[in-house]
Design an enzyme around this catalytic site. Structure first.
Site, PDB file in Angstrom:
ATOM      1  N   ASP A  12      38.342  31.286   2.905  1.00  0.00           N
ATOM      2  CA  ASP A  12      37.174  30.615   3.502  1.00  0.00           C
ATOM      3  C   ASP A  12      35.858  31.030   2.847  1.00  0.00           C
ATOM      4  O   ASP A  12      34.812  31.055   3.497  1.00  0.00           O
ATOM      5  CB  ASP A  12      37.083  30.893   5.018  1.00  0.00           C
ATOM      6  N   GLY A  14      34.448  29.439   0.426  1.00  0.00           N
ATOM      7  CA  GLY A  14      33.719  28.269  -0.088  1.00  0.00           C
ATOM      8  C   GLY A  14      34.236  27.856  -1.465  1.00  0.00           C
ATOM      9  O   GLY A  14      33.473  27.347  -2.292  1.00  0.00           O
ATOM     10  N   ASN A  37      48.101  24.966   5.025  1.00  0.00           N
ATOM     11  CA  ASN A  37      47.766  25.946   6.059  1.00  0.00           C
ATOM     12  C   ASN A  37      46.304  26.351   6.057  1.00  0.00           C
ATOM     13  O   ASN A  37      45.833  26.961   7.003  1.00  0.00           O
ATOM     14  CB  ASN A  37      48.641  27.203   5.914  1.00  0.00           C
ATOM     15  N   GLY A  39      42.141  25.100   4.731  1.00  0.00           N
ATOM     16  CA  GLY A  39      41.424  23.896   4.334  1.00  0.00           C
ATOM     17  C   GLY A  39      40.207  24.215   3.513  1.00  0.00           C
ATOM     18  O   GLY A  39      39.590  25.264   3.674  1.00  0.00           O
ATOM     19  N   HIS A  40      39.891  23.341   2.598  1.00  0.00           N
ATOM     20  CA  HIS A  40      38.669  23.460   1.821  1.00  0.00           C
ATOM     21  C   HIS A  40      37.694  22.405   2.324  1.00  0.00           C
ATOM     22  O   HIS A  40      38.034  21.225   2.356  1.00  0.00           O
ATOM     23  CB  HIS A  40      38.943  23.195   0.346  1.00  0.00           C
ATOM     24  N   ARG A 143      66.406  30.022  -2.146  1.00  0.00           N
ATOM     25  CA  ARG A 143      66.977  28.891  -2.905  1.00  0.00           C
ATOM     26  C   ARG A 143      67.677  27.899  -1.986  1.00  0.00           C
ATOM     27  O   ARG A 143      68.768  27.436  -2.258  1.00  0.00           O
ATOM     28  CB  ARG A 143      67.895  29.414  -4.018  1.00  0.00           C
ATOM     29  N   GLY A 301      40.602  24.929  13.431  1.00  0.00           N
ATOM     30  CA  GLY A 301      39.480  25.003  14.365  1.00  0.00           C
ATOM     31  C   GLY A 301      39.361  26.352  15.062  1.00  0.00           C
ATOM     32  O   GLY A 301      38.496  26.539  15.915  1.00  0.00           O
ATOM     33  N   ASP A 332      22.452  31.581   2.473  1.00  0.00           N
ATOM     34  CA  ASP A 332      21.432  31.061   3.401  1.00  0.00           C
ATOM     35  C   ASP A 332      21.706  31.477   4.846  1.00  0.00           C
ATOM     36  O   ASP A 332      20.783  31.602   5.654  1.00  0.00           O
ATOM     37  CB  ASP A 332      21.389  29.524   3.326  1.00  0.00           C
ATOM     38  N   VAL A 412      23.461  28.204  -1.566  1.00  0.00           N
ATOM     39  CA  VAL A 412      22.514  28.365  -0.450  1.00  0.00           C
ATOM     40  C   VAL A 412      22.634  27.235   0.569  1.00  0.00           C
ATOM     41  O   VAL A 412      21.736  27.016   1.378  1.00  0.00           O
ATOM     42  CB  VAL A 412      21.062  28.493  -0.972  1.00  0.00           C
TER      43      VAL A 412
HETATM   44  P1  GDP Z   1      37.352  27.509   1.233  1.00  0.00           P
HETATM   45  O1  GDP Z   1      38.674  27.404   1.892  1.00  0.00           O
HETATM   46  O2  GDP Z   1      37.195  28.750   0.421  1.00  0.00           O
HETATM   47  O3  GDP Z   1      37.025  26.278   0.436  1.00  0.00           O
HETATM   48  O4  GDP Z   1      36.242  27.621   2.370  1.00  0.00           O
HETATM   49  P2  GDP Z   1      36.103  26.746   3.712  1.00  0.00           P
HETATM   50  O5  GDP Z   1      35.934  25.333   3.356  1.00  0.00           O
HETATM   51  O6  GDP Z   1      37.168  27.109   4.652  1.00  0.00           O
HETATM   52  O7  GDP Z   1      34.772  27.355   4.318  1.00  0.00           O
HETATM   53  C1  GDP Z   1      33.545  27.259   3.716  1.00  0.00           C
HETATM   54  C2  GDP Z   1      32.594  26.539   4.669  1.00  0.00           C
HETATM   55  O8  GDP Z   1      31.270  26.890   4.363  1.00  0.00           O
HETATM   56  C3  GDP Z   1      32.633  25.034   4.552  1.00  0.00           C
HETATM   57  O9  GDP Z   1      32.353  24.470   5.814  1.00  0.00           O
HETATM   58  C4  GDP Z   1      31.515  24.718   3.558  1.00  0.00           C
HETATM   59  O10 GDP Z   1      30.953  23.417   3.734  1.00  0.00           O
HETATM   60  C5  GDP Z   1      30.523  25.769   3.927  1.00  0.00           C
HETATM   61  N1  GDP Z   1      29.719  26.277   2.815  1.00  0.00           N
HETATM   62  C6  GDP Z   1      30.105  26.542   1.538  1.00  0.00           C
HETATM   63  N2  GDP Z   1      29.111  27.110   0.852  1.00  0.00           N
HETATM   64  C7  GDP Z   1      28.058  27.215   1.702  1.00  0.00           C
HETATM   65  C8  GDP Z   1      26.743  27.763   1.598  1.00  0.00           C
HETATM   66  O11 GDP Z   1      26.326  28.281   0.573  1.00  0.00           O
HETATM   67  N3  GDP Z   1      25.964  27.722   2.713  1.00  0.00           N
HETATM   68  C9  GDP Z   1      26.381  27.167   3.881  1.00  0.00           C
HETATM   69  N4  GDP Z   1      25.548  27.181   4.921  1.00  0.00           N
HETATM   70  N5  GDP Z   1      27.617  26.664   4.025  1.00  0.00           N
HETATM   71  C10 GDP Z   1      28.442  26.684   2.954  1.00  0.00           C
END
Ligand code: GDP
Length: 424
Positions: A12, A14, A37, A39-40, A143, A301, A332, A412
């Site tokens: 998580d 980012g 399992n 999410g991005h 296997r 969630g 940020d 940021v």
């Molecule tokens: P991943 O699995 O590594 O891709 O990360 P996730 O998607 O689970 O979590 C990253 C969350 O932070 C997502 O909701 C992104 O939209 C958000 N996000 C990523 N970079 C930034 C950032 O620099 N600032 C803020 N405020 N949110 C970010």
């Protein structure tokens, strides 16, 4: 150019956001491990998306996205994801999305077995996302799994499935659960295999050709170092290798060396699920940071556990990833803090420890903090290092020294363009 974008921490960080950004300079993006399992989350001109299986290069025209050999793929989930993206205007065709014929298929009974085992464990549950990932990776190494390409070879599929179900049903009987039906399993494979057949191909040949022809390939990881099956906080890990070193194998270009590893590192800590998490905040501090960072699991969630930046765990994360450069994300989020706590060492039974420990020692670790001045400003519009307040630059430099790796990108905000390049 072969580059891996990987997680330095507990996941998580980012990574999706960084792949969405960096993929502008790449021809292919390949997911090399894991399943649906985690999410991005990606925020770009198309909107906000949570991708579980499809690589984050899917939004870029001309980029070929590959679900690599090292993945476990729930075909039903993949079909849903394709359908949802298409409904929102994202172009998905067999030209820009390819599924390795050697990727392992995650079936409904894997999800069921995941739930049965977590329920059996009760209050000692492992914190699984219940998407079937541990059971399906176990089957891979036992296997006793099906691969995507098996679906294309219909003649032998039924026999293979029958053999596997003999084994799986012995387990179902052990749980006192109803047996898995061969007919239902074949129907599911035929339904989703039929829809996805046009995407299934020999991705290794394609990747090898692309690599030889000088194409730029980006390898996209799921989760982070501390969830790696070998080097993470076992057994509170995932069931696959999250490290960059596995990237070429899981993608299907094993003979190639990585040119660059970009470690994605969060400006504070978060962890979802069980296991030791030394810097965990409680009470109001945790709620404040969780709200500021929107720390709720993209796949489930679930509220994430949060805390300050952990130099001990992150230095280990950077080292195991072999990161050449870092992307510091969610910077940020820290703008509300008067001072920025940073865990610089662990106290284990009165001893100051700076190397990441394992097992019982890690469980016993207590954080030792240093406090840096907060920057107390909205930095989300900063686009160059000179735009950042002095205290923010000091924090960046402190982290670089602590984890022994330069920070190249600073994110940021969640949007594609909310970043700056440190340019050093
Ligand atoms: P991943 O699995 O590594 O891709 O990360 P996730 O998607 O689970 O979590 C990253 C969350 O932070 C997502 O909701 C992104 O939209 C958000 N996000 C990523 N970079 C930034 C950032 O620099 N600032 C803020 N405020 N949110 C970010």
């Amino acid at each position: 150019m072969l580059t891996a974008v990987v997680g330095v921490n507990w996941g998580d960080e980012g990574k999706g956001r960084m792949v969405d950004l960096l993929s502008r300079d790449y021809d292919m993006v390949v997911r090399y491990q894991g399943g649906n399992n985690a999410g991005h989350t990606v925020v770009n001109g198309f909107g906000k998306f949570a991708l579980n299986l499809i690589p984050c290069g899917i939004f870029r025209e001309g980029v070929v996205n590959v679900l690599g050999t090292g993945m476990v793929v729930d075909l039903e989930h993949l079909w849903d994801e394709i359908t949802r993206l298409r409904e929102r205007g994202v172009n998905i065709t067999p030209e820009n999305l390819k599924l390795s014929e050697k990727a392992i298929v995650c079936l409904p009974y894997h999800r069921q077995l995941d739930i049965l085992e977590e329920n059996r464990l009760g209050k000692n549950e492992q914190g699984s996302t219940r998407r079937g990932i541990a059971p399906v990776y176990s089957d891979k190494y036992h296997r006793k799994a099906l691969r995507a390409g098996d679906i294309l070879r219909g003649g032998t599929l039924s026999g293979k499935a029958e053999t596997i179900l003999g084994f799986k049903n012995a387990l179902m009987r052990g749980y006192g659960a109803p047996e898995i039906s061969l007919g239902e399993t074949l129907n599911w494979l035929s339904e989703y295999g039929g829809k996805l057949a046009e995407f299934i191909t020999d991705t290794e040949l394609l990747l090898e050709d692309s690599s030889r022809n000088g194409k730029n390939i980006l390898l996209e990881a799921q989760l982070g170092t501390l969830r790696d099956i070998d080097f993470g906080i076992y057994p509170y890990t995932t069931s696959s290798t999250t490290l960059a070193a596995y990237g070429p194998i899981g993608a299907g270009i094993p003979g190639r060396r990585l040119d660059k590893v970009v470690g994605v590192m969060k400006a504070y800590s978060s962890s979802v699920g069980g296991g030791p998490f030394t810097v965990e905040y409680s009470g109001e501090a945790s709620e404040r940071l969780r709200e500021a960072g929107g720390e709720y699991g993209a796949a489930t969630g679930r509220p994430r556990r949060v805390g300050p930046f952990d130099c001990v765990a992150s230095r280990f994360g950077v080292r195991m990833q072999g990161a050449d450069t870092l992307a510091l994300t969610k910077f940020d989020v820290l703008s509300y803090m008067d001072e920025l706590p940073v865990c610089v060492a662990y106290d284990i039974g009165g001893k100051r420890v700076t190397e990441f420990p394992v097992g019982d020692e890690l469980e016993a670790a207590r954080p030792i903090y240093e406090y840096l001045p907060g920057f107390k400003a909205d930095i989300s519009k900063c686009r160059k290092p000179e735009d950042l307040p002095r205290a923010a630059l000091d924090y960046i430099e402190f982290l670089e020294a602590a984890v022994k790796c330069p920070i190249e990108y600073v994110s940021v905000g969640p949007g594609r363009d909310d970043y700056l390049v440190m340019g050093r």
